[in-house]
Design an enzyme around this catalytic site. Structure first.
Site, PDB file in Angstrom:
ATOM      1  N   LYS A 157     -17.802   5.806  15.624  1.00  0.00           N
ATOM      2  CA  LYS A 157     -17.140   4.772  14.718  1.00  0.00           C
ATOM      3  C   LYS A 157     -16.088   5.745  13.574  1.00  0.00           C
ATOM      4  O   LYS A 157     -16.672   6.692  13.061  1.00  0.00           O
ATOM      5  CB  LYS A 157     -17.791   3.912  13.948  1.00  0.00           C
ATOM      6  N   GLY A 163     -10.863  -4.093  12.526  1.00  0.00           N
ATOM      7  CA  GLY A 163     -10.356  -4.882  13.561  1.00  0.00           C
ATOM      8  C   GLY A 163     -10.688  -4.558  14.888  1.00  0.00           C
ATOM      9  O   GLY A 163      -9.955  -4.764  16.022  1.00  0.00           O
ATOM     10  N   HIS A 207     -23.629 -10.762  15.415  1.00  0.00           N
ATOM     11  CA  HIS A 207     -23.081 -10.288  14.138  1.00  0.00           C
ATOM     12  C   HIS A 207     -23.145 -11.291  13.297  1.00  0.00           C
ATOM     13  O   HIS A 207     -22.712 -12.625  13.398  1.00  0.00           O
ATOM     14  CB  HIS A 207     -21.439 -10.124  14.980  1.00  0.00           C
ATOM     15  N   LYS A 236     -13.481 -11.055  16.597  1.00  0.00           N
ATOM     16  CA  LYS A 236     -13.838 -12.105  16.328  1.00  0.00           C
ATOM     17  C   LYS A 236     -12.926 -13.227  16.887  1.00  0.00           C
ATOM     18  O   LYS A 236     -11.769 -13.117  16.835  1.00  0.00           O
ATOM     19  CB  LYS A 236     -14.277 -12.505  15.080  1.00  0.00           C
ATOM     20  N   GLU A 291     -21.443  -2.937   7.779  1.00  0.00           N
ATOM     21  CA  GLU A 291     -20.311  -2.331   6.865  1.00  0.00           C
ATOM     22  C   GLU A 291     -20.106  -3.792   5.881  1.00  0.00           C
ATOM     23  O   GLU A 291     -20.479  -4.693   5.875  1.00  0.00           O
ATOM     24  CB  GLU A 291     -19.216  -2.213   7.692  1.00  0.00           C
ATOM     25  N   ASN A 293     -16.813  -5.572   3.970  1.00  0.00           N
ATOM     26  CA  ASN A 293     -15.247  -5.971   3.750  1.00  0.00           C
ATOM     27  C   ASN A 293     -15.141  -6.285   2.234  1.00  0.00           C
ATOM     28  O   ASN A 293     -15.708  -7.522   2.000  1.00  0.00           O
ATOM     29  CB  ASN A 293     -15.097  -7.240   4.872  1.00  0.00           C
ATOM     30  N   ARG A 295     -12.686  -7.713   0.606  1.00  0.00           N
ATOM     31  CA  ARG A 295     -11.735  -8.617   0.586  1.00  0.00           C
ATOM     32  C   ARG A 295     -12.033 -10.380   1.158  1.00  0.00           C
ATOM     33  O   ARG A 295     -13.388 -10.529   1.519  1.00  0.00           O
ATOM     34  CB  ARG A 295     -10.511  -8.094   1.334  1.00  0.00           C
ATOM     35  N   ARG A 341     -10.215 -19.415  15.992  1.00  0.00           N
ATOM     36  CA  ARG A 341      -8.960 -18.597  15.735  1.00  0.00           C
ATOM     37  C   ARG A 341      -7.803 -19.178  16.946  1.00  0.00           C
ATOM     38  O   ARG A 341      -8.171 -18.571  17.954  1.00  0.00           O
ATOM     39  CB  ARG A 341      -9.005 -17.222  15.769  1.00  0.00           C
TER      40      ARG A 341
HETATM   41  P1  ADP Z   1     -14.259  -3.570  12.492  1.00  0.00           P
HETATM   42  O1  ADP Z   1     -14.494  -3.020  11.257  1.00  0.00           O
HETATM   43  O2  ADP Z   1     -13.585  -2.782  13.456  1.00  0.00           O
HETATM   44  O3  ADP Z   1     -14.393  -5.129  12.839  1.00  0.00           O
HETATM   45  P2  ADP Z   1     -17.329  -3.518  12.891  1.00  0.00           P
HETATM   46  O4  ADP Z   1     -18.227  -2.236  12.453  1.00  0.00           O
HETATM   47  O5  ADP Z   1     -17.324  -4.558  12.069  1.00  0.00           O
HETATM   48  O6  ADP Z   1     -15.681  -3.098  13.084  1.00  0.00           O
HETATM   49  O7  ADP Z   1     -17.983  -3.753  14.357  1.00  0.00           O
HETATM   50  C1  ADP Z   1     -17.184  -4.740  15.107  1.00  0.00           C
HETATM   51  C2  ADP Z   1     -18.200  -5.530  16.278  1.00  0.00           C
HETATM   52  O8  ADP Z   1     -18.472  -4.266  17.054  1.00  0.00           O
HETATM   53  C3  ADP Z   1     -19.769  -5.888  15.879  1.00  0.00           C
HETATM   54  O9  ADP Z   1     -19.274  -7.095  15.262  1.00  0.00           O
HETATM   55  C4  ADP Z   1     -20.415  -5.690  17.115  1.00  0.00           C
HETATM   56  O10 ADP Z   1     -20.003  -6.674  18.145  1.00  0.00           O
HETATM   57  C5  ADP Z   1     -19.961  -4.368  17.728  1.00  0.00           C
HETATM   58  N1  ADP Z   1     -20.845  -3.453  17.041  1.00  0.00           N
HETATM   59  C6  ADP Z   1     -20.439  -2.508  15.977  1.00  0.00           C
HETATM   60  N2  ADP Z   1     -21.301  -1.387  15.649  1.00  0.00           N
HETATM   61  C7  ADP Z   1     -22.268  -1.749  16.700  1.00  0.00           C
HETATM   62  C8  ADP Z   1     -23.678  -1.313  17.049  1.00  0.00           C
HETATM   63  N3  ADP Z   1     -24.177  -0.024  16.270  1.00  0.00           N
HETATM   64  N4  ADP Z   1     -24.357  -1.715  18.062  1.00  0.00           N
HETATM   65  C9  ADP Z   1     -23.927  -2.858  18.716  1.00  0.00           C
HETATM   66  N5  ADP Z   1     -22.778  -3.526  18.365  1.00  0.00           N
HETATM   67  C10 ADP Z   1     -22.004  -2.877  17.543  1.00  0.00           C
END
Ligand code: ADP
Length: 456
Positions: A157, A163, A207, A236, A291, A293, A295, A341
Site C-alpha cells: 500500500k 480512494g 470493512h 465503497k 487507517e 480518515n 475528515r 452512492r
Molecule cells: P483507501 O484509503 O484507498 O480507501 P483502504 O486502506 O481504506 O484504502 O482500503 C480499501 C479497501 O481495500 C478496504 O475496505 C478493503 O476492502 C481492502 N483492503 C485494504 N487492506 C486490506 C487488507 N490488509 N486485507 C484485506 N483487504 C484489504
C-alpha cells in the site's frame, strides 16, 4: 465565533456544508471552477467566486486561489469537505498562518494520522490491534521476508494512498517485484509520494469503520460503526449503520479504541477509524485497525440518521471553540440506515464515468428518505471530477425496513439523459446474500459476474 465559512469544495458535500452553516446562522462563501459555474453550490451560497479553470490543480487544489478568496471575502474559517484539500496538513499550516480557522484537526494530528504508515504507528503505540504489517519499506527484501513469515497473499500500500488507489495485492513471491515497483510508481504519480508498506491481505474481511467526534476540551465520543463492505475495486458503493456483523461487545471495544486513539493525538473535529473485521472464526471475530480518515466522509450520513447527531454542525461547533453538543451517554443509536452512492457511470462499459446533461431529474421523498445531491434537471455533469451525482440515504426502524424503503425510493428516483448506478443498487438490495447480512468485501465480485454487471 465563526461568522463566515468558505467551502473549499464542490458537489453534494458543498451543499451539505452550506446547509449546516445556514441552520447555524453562518454566512457562506462558495468557490468554483469555470466548469462549475452552473453548479448548485454556487447559487445556494451567499457569495461565490470563480477561482480558476476546470483543472483541479488550478482551482480546487490551488492554495493561493483559495486563500485569496478567504481573505478578500472576509471568511474566518474554511471547511474542506472530503477529497481536495481535506487531508493536506500543509494547507492547514497555511490557514493557520493567515489566521483562518481550518474546520478539521490540527496539522499535527493530521500528520500523525493522515498517512497510513504513521497512523499504524500511532495506533500500535496506543495499544490498538493493527493488520499485521511492516513499516515503510524501500527495499523489496524486507517485504519478501515479511510475506514469508505471515504467508501470501499480502498487500502493498502507498502510505499516501486513498480512494482505493495505490494498492497491489500479491498472491505469490514471483509477483512481488513487479507489484512493488508498480505500486511505488503509481503512488508517485497519483500522490507525489512513492513510499509504500506491506500488510497481510485478509481473505474476505468486512470493512467496518467508527465515526468519532472530538472537541478541544478533550471530549471524544463515537457514533457507532458503519459497514462499508459493499465495494467494487476497493471503492465503497453502499454503506449501512449499524453493521449486521457487529455485536454490542465489539461495538463498545472498537468505539473505545477509536476514542483512545483520538485522545492520544489530541484530535479535534470529526474523524473515522477504519477497521477490518476477520470473521474466519465466527465465534471469535478479530478486528484490526486499517487507517484513519481525518475528515468528514461521504458516508457520514448513515451515522447521522441513526444517532440524530449532525456531524457537520458538530465540526463547526468544535472549530468555533465550543464543546460537543452531546456526551457519550446522550448518544442512542436508533433503527438502521442505508446509503446508496448514485454515480453517473455506465455499467455496460466497465462503470466508465458518464458525463453529460441530465435531461430529467425527479428525486424520491417520503418518510425516512434523504437525498444529498447537487443534481437538477438541465444540469450538465462536467467530466473533470468524480462521478457521484448524489446519495440516497434511507432510515428504517430495522434493517429490513430500511432496505425496503431504499428500494422504494430507488424506484421513484428518476434521472434521465445519463447512465447511473441506480439499477445496480436495486440489484444489490434485492440480492439474498445482501438481505441475509452475511457478506464481506468480496460480495460484488462473488455475486455479480462480469456479464451481470454489464446488464445493470
Ligand atoms: P483507501 O484509503 O484507498 O480507501 P483502504 O486502506 O481504506 O484504502 O482500503 C480499501 C479497501 O481495500 C478496504 O475496505 C478493503 O476492502 C481492502 N483492503 C485494504 N487492506 C486490506 C487488507 N490488509 N486485507 C484485506 N483487504 C484489504
Amino acid at each position: 465565533m465563526i461568522e463566515k465559512v468558505l467551502i473549499a469544495n464542490r458537489g453534494e458535500i458543498a451543499l451539505r456544508i452550506i446547509r449546516a452553516c445556514k441552520e447555524l446562522g453562518i454566512a457562506t462563501v462558495a468557490i468554483y471552477s469555470q466548469a462549475d459555474a452552473d453548479s448548485l453550490h454556487v447559487s445556494l451560497a451567499d457569495e461565490a467566486y470563480c477561482i480558476g479553470p476546470h483543472q483541479s490543480s488550478k482551482s480546487y487544489l490551488s492554495i493561493p486561489a483559495i486563500i485569496s478568496v478567504a481573505l478578500t471575502s472576509g471568511a474566518d474559517a474554511i471547511h474542506p469537505g472530503y477529497g481536495f484539500m481535506a487531508e493536506r496538513a500543509d494547507f492547514v499550516d497555511i490557514c493557520d498562518e493567515h489566521h483562518i480557522k481550518f474546520i478539521g484537526p490540527s496539522a499535527a494530528a493530521m500528520r500523525a494520522m493522515g498517512d497510513k504508515a504513521s497512523a499504524r504507528k500511532t495506533m500500535i503505540e496506543s495499544g490498538v490491534p493493527v493488520t499485521p504489517g511492516t513499516g515503510l519499506v524501500d527495499n523489496i527484501d524486507e517485504i519478501r521476508e515479511f510475506a514469508k513469515k505471515v504467508g501470501y497473499p499480502v498487500i502493498i500500500k502507498a502510505t499516501a494512498g486513498g480512494g482505493g488507489k495505490g494498492m497491489r495485492i500479491v498472491n505469490r513471491e514471483e509477483e512481488l517485484e513487479d507489484a512493488f515497483n508498480l505500486c511505488r510508481q503509481e503512488a508517485q504519480n497519483a500522490f507525489a509520494n512513492p513510499e509504500v508498506y506491506c500488510e497481510k491481505y485478509l481473505i474476505n474481511p468486512r470493512h467496518i469503520e467508527v465515526q468519532i467526534l472530538a472537541d478541544s476540551f478533550g471530549n471524544v465520543v463515537h457514533l457507532g460503526e458503519r459497514d462499508c463492505s459493499i465495494q467494487r475495486r476497493h471503492q465503497k458503493l453502499l454503506e449501512e449503520a449499524p453493521s449486521p456483523a457487529i455485536t454490542e461487545d465489539i461495538r463498545q471495544k472498537m468505539g473505545q479504541a477509536a476514542i483512545n486513539a483520538a485522545k492520544a493525538i489530541n484530535y479535534e473535529g470529526a474523524g473515522t477509524l477504519e477497521f477490518l473485521l476477520d470473521e474466519t472464526d465466527p465465534d471469535n471475530k478479530k478486528w484490526y485497525f486499517m487507517e484513519m480518515n481525518t475528515r468528514v466522509q461521504v458516508e457520514h450520513c448513515v451515522s447521522e440518521m441513526i444517532s440524530g447527531v449532525d456531524i457537520v454542525k458538530e465540526q463547526i461547533r468544535v472549530a468555533s471553540g465550543q464543546r460537543l453538543s452531546v456526551t457519550q451517554d446522550d448518544i442512542v443509536l436508533r433503527g438502521h440506515a442505508i446509503e446508496c452512492r448514485i454515480n453517473a457511470e455506465d455499467p455496460s462499459r466497465d462503470f466508465m464515468p458518464f458525463a453529460g446533461k441530465i435531461e430529467g431529474y425527479i428525486a424520491p421523498g417520503g418518510f425516512g428518505v434523504r437525498i444529498d445531491s447537487h443534481a437538477y434537471t438541465g444540469y450538465t455533469i462536467p467530466p473533470y471530477y468524480d462521478s457521484m451525482v448524489g446519495k440516497l440515504i434511507c432510515w428504517g426502524v430495522n434493517r429490513e425496513d430500511a432496505r425496503k424503503r431504499a428500494l422504494r425510493a430507488l424506484d421513484e428516483y428518476i434521472i434521465t439523459g445519463i447512465k447511473t448506478t441506480i439499477p445496480f443498487h436495486k440489484a444489490i438490495l434485492n440480492n439474498d446474500v445482501f438481505i441475509s447480512g452475511q457478506f464481506n468485501t468480496s460480495f460484488i465480485e462473488k455475486h455479480f459476474s462480469k456479464e451481470e454487471l454489464k446488464n445493470q
